[in-house]
Design an enzyme around this catalytic site. Structure first.
Site, PDB file in Angstrom:
ATOM      1  N   ASP A  66      -2.195  -4.919  -0.348  1.00 46.75           N
ATOM      2  CA  ASP A  66      -1.961  -6.062   0.289  1.00 46.75           C
ATOM      3  C   ASP A  66      -2.687  -6.729   1.424  1.00 46.75           C
ATOM      4  OD1 ASP A  66      -0.757  -4.374   1.968  1.00 46.75           O
ATOM      5  OD2 ASP A  66       1.371  -5.096   1.479  1.00 46.75           O
ATOM      6  N   GLN A  81       0.786  -1.189  -0.036  1.00 41.57           N
ATOM      7  CA  GLN A  81       0.002   0.133   0.003  1.00 41.57           C
ATOM      8  C   GLN A  81       0.633   1.331  -0.260  1.00 41.57           C
ATOM      9  OE1 GLN A  81      -3.222  -1.605   3.279  1.00 41.57           O
ATOM     10  NE2 GLN A  81      -3.839   0.245   2.019  1.00 41.57           N
ATOM     11  N   HIS A  82       0.146   2.377  -0.113  1.00 45.05           N
ATOM     12  CA  HIS A  82       0.727   3.876  -0.113  1.00 45.05           C
ATOM     13  C   HIS A  82       1.525   4.175  -0.813  1.00 45.05           C
ATOM     14  CE1 HIS A  82      -1.587   2.948   3.418  1.00 45.05           C
ATOM     15  NE2 HIS A  82      -0.602   2.235   3.969  1.00 45.05           N
TER      16      HIS A  82
END
Length: 514
Positions: free
Chosen positions: A270, A108-109
């Site tokens: 994820d 992520q991110h």
């Protein structure tokens, strides 16, 4: 970044692989099988699992490592590394051409900046890059504080989130920001390389801090902040949980070995992929023990934690996934073991030693400039006790976060076991420490690649218009080992909490603003 034209997606529904079996009379018979693939693009590697869509049997696997560059808060990987890793992992399965549908779950991110041709302008800033800590703090203030962020968006910016990283980039690399035609997350980048479609899903989008779980859309208020200054046309379109992203393009097919027209699912983050892989029902808590530690559960209600400790993410089914993340988990324990020249399983009772494993700064609690520390050492302290304290420090932080999640969600089911996933889940010491400090039964799924399996669940759900939970149930993805509950070690928990409270200021290194 227009979507390239490819054969109709219905072709993928008809794509089946021939297998052979021998009947009781000794005659060879043919059997048709439909294969789907799930991808896990994590921090360290990309994994692909190929699964029989009917039985859930894993019939192929591939893995390729990544290179992560940087130190002192810098963590970057060029997105092309992920694409090459995906191609390598697909080749290793020897089944790419037989796959009917594929979905990508990713770390992520991460901030991926693309030019007008769809090529990366710079290496991606990863989730554990902490340079944007001061930018995150300014975003919090500019939008009206923690409570307003939590209420209006569902998360409170920290250095990990995409919005914070974009604010840093806009401030430090304005020429790159000006040339950025599209912003993507890691899983979006791979989905777009496969299908030509600039899309994401609500789960991964909810970790950007510019998508709102309240409105289920990008927040115009956040995008208009001076430190952000974005318009929606530079962001990916948000798909529904089983909405098709598109199909594999002819160009992607030529590189990957996938057939043109193979169905591409929306993908997800994820953690959302792990929830899909487990067929997670509301209220069942999960501890993911990897490079980072995460704790999460599926919630029927939206979370809005005004402290910012719990991120009120969406999941990949239409519900919610409140989550707390620590930056230091298995890698921190392995680092302590290496320093002490010990095997990671070579532990002894911690006997009053406390390790705060904040070697990469920390996200929960939000101490981005923190350093690690060891307390309670004596001349007689056994090095194995220090290693045990490192395990305990990681688990206590995650269990404290679970208490916070319980308070701002539809709640933890008190009868549910604590599920362990990730690289540490099959480690004997990780299991024993989680069992002792939680006081709950511990469930360890047999499947080790839960995130890629969850992406495969999504691919099958999209291909056959099924609910992901029904796919996971049919495949039996949650089957595993159950360890019984033991009395909770409240003394160790209390010691770690008191030391952490007293030391929180001392471990802040106060790096200058980058």
């Amino acid at each position: 970044m227009a979507q390239a034209r490819s054969p109709p997606a219905a072709d993928a529904n008809r794509r089946q692989a021939l297998t052979f079996c021998v009947n009781v009379e000794g005659h060879r018979e043919t059997k048709m099988r439909t294969l789907v693939a799930g991808v896990d693009c994590s921090t360290q590697s990309t994994k692909v699992v190929v699964v029989d869509a009917d039985t859930g049997e894993a019939v192929g696997f591939g893995r390729a490592e990544h290179t992560v560059e940087g130190s002192e808060g810098v963590r970057e990987t060029h997105p092309d590394v992920w694409w090459r890793a995906l191609l390598s992992a697909l080749r290793q399965t020897n089944l790419a051409g037989e796959i009917a549908a594929i979905s990508v779950a990713g770390q992520q991110h991460g901030l991926v900046c693309l030019d007008e041709t769809g090529r990366p302008l710079r290496p991606a800033m990863l989730w554990n890059d902490t340079r944007a800590a001061s930018d995150a703090a300014e975003l919090v203030d500019d939008f009206g504080g923690y409570s307003r962020w939590a209420a209006r968006v569902g998360v409170v910016p920290v250095a990990s989130f995409t919005a914070s990283k974009w604010a840093w980039l806009l401030r430090r690399e304005p020429e790159i920001a000006a040339r950025t035609a599209a912003i993507r997350l890691p899983h979006d980048f791979l989905t777009e390389r496969l299908s030509g479609a600039g899309v994401t899903d609500r789960g991964d989008a909810s970790g950007t801090a510019w998508w709102s779980s309240e409105t289920e859309s990008y927040s115009p208020e956040v995008l208009a902040l001076p430190a952000i200054g974005l318009t929606v046309d530079r962001l990916p379109r948000v798909l529904g949980p089983t909405e098709q992203a598109g199909v594999v393009t002819a160009a992607a097919a030529a590189e990957s070995g996938l057939a043109a027209g193979t169905v591409v699912g929306p993908g997800t983050g994820d953690n959302m992929g792990a929830a899909l892989g487990l067929g997670l029902r509301p209220g069942v808590p999960v501890l993911s023990l990897g490079t980072s530690g995460t704790v999460f559960l599926v919630s029927e209600t939206r979370s809005a934690d005004p402290t910012g400790d719990v991120a009120g993410f969406a999941d990949a089914t239409g519900r919610f996934l409140p989550l707390a993340c620590t930056l230091n988990c298995t890698l921190a324990v392995d680092r302590v073991a290496a320093w002490l020249s010990l095997d990671r399983e070579s532990v002894a009772p911690s006997t009053g030693v406390v390790v705060l494993p904040y070697f990469d700064g920390e996200r929960t609690p939000n101490l981005p400039d923190a350093a690690g520390a060891v307390f309670g050492l004596r001349h007689t302290t056994d090095p194995q006790a220090i290693l045990m304290a490192a395990y305990e420090g990681a688990i206590v932080g995650l269990l404290d976060a679970l208490d916070a999640i319980d308070a701002c969600s539809s709640g933890v089911d008190p009868a549910a076991p604590l599920i362990l996933v990730g690289g540490g889940a099959h480690g004997a010491t990780w299991q024993r420490v989680a069992q002792r400090l939680s006081g709950k039964p511990i469930a360890i799924p047999h499947a080790r690649e839960i995130v890629s399996l969850g992406a495969a669940v999504q691919a099958a759900a999209v291909l056959r218009n099924e609910a992901p939970a029904d796919v996971a149930a049919r495949w039996g993805t949650a089957a595993g080992t159950l360890l019984p509950a033991v009395p909770r070690d409240t003394e160790t928990i209390a010691l770690h909490r008191s030391v952490r409270h007293l030391a929180s200021e001392a471990v802040q290194t106060r790096r200058p603003r980058s």
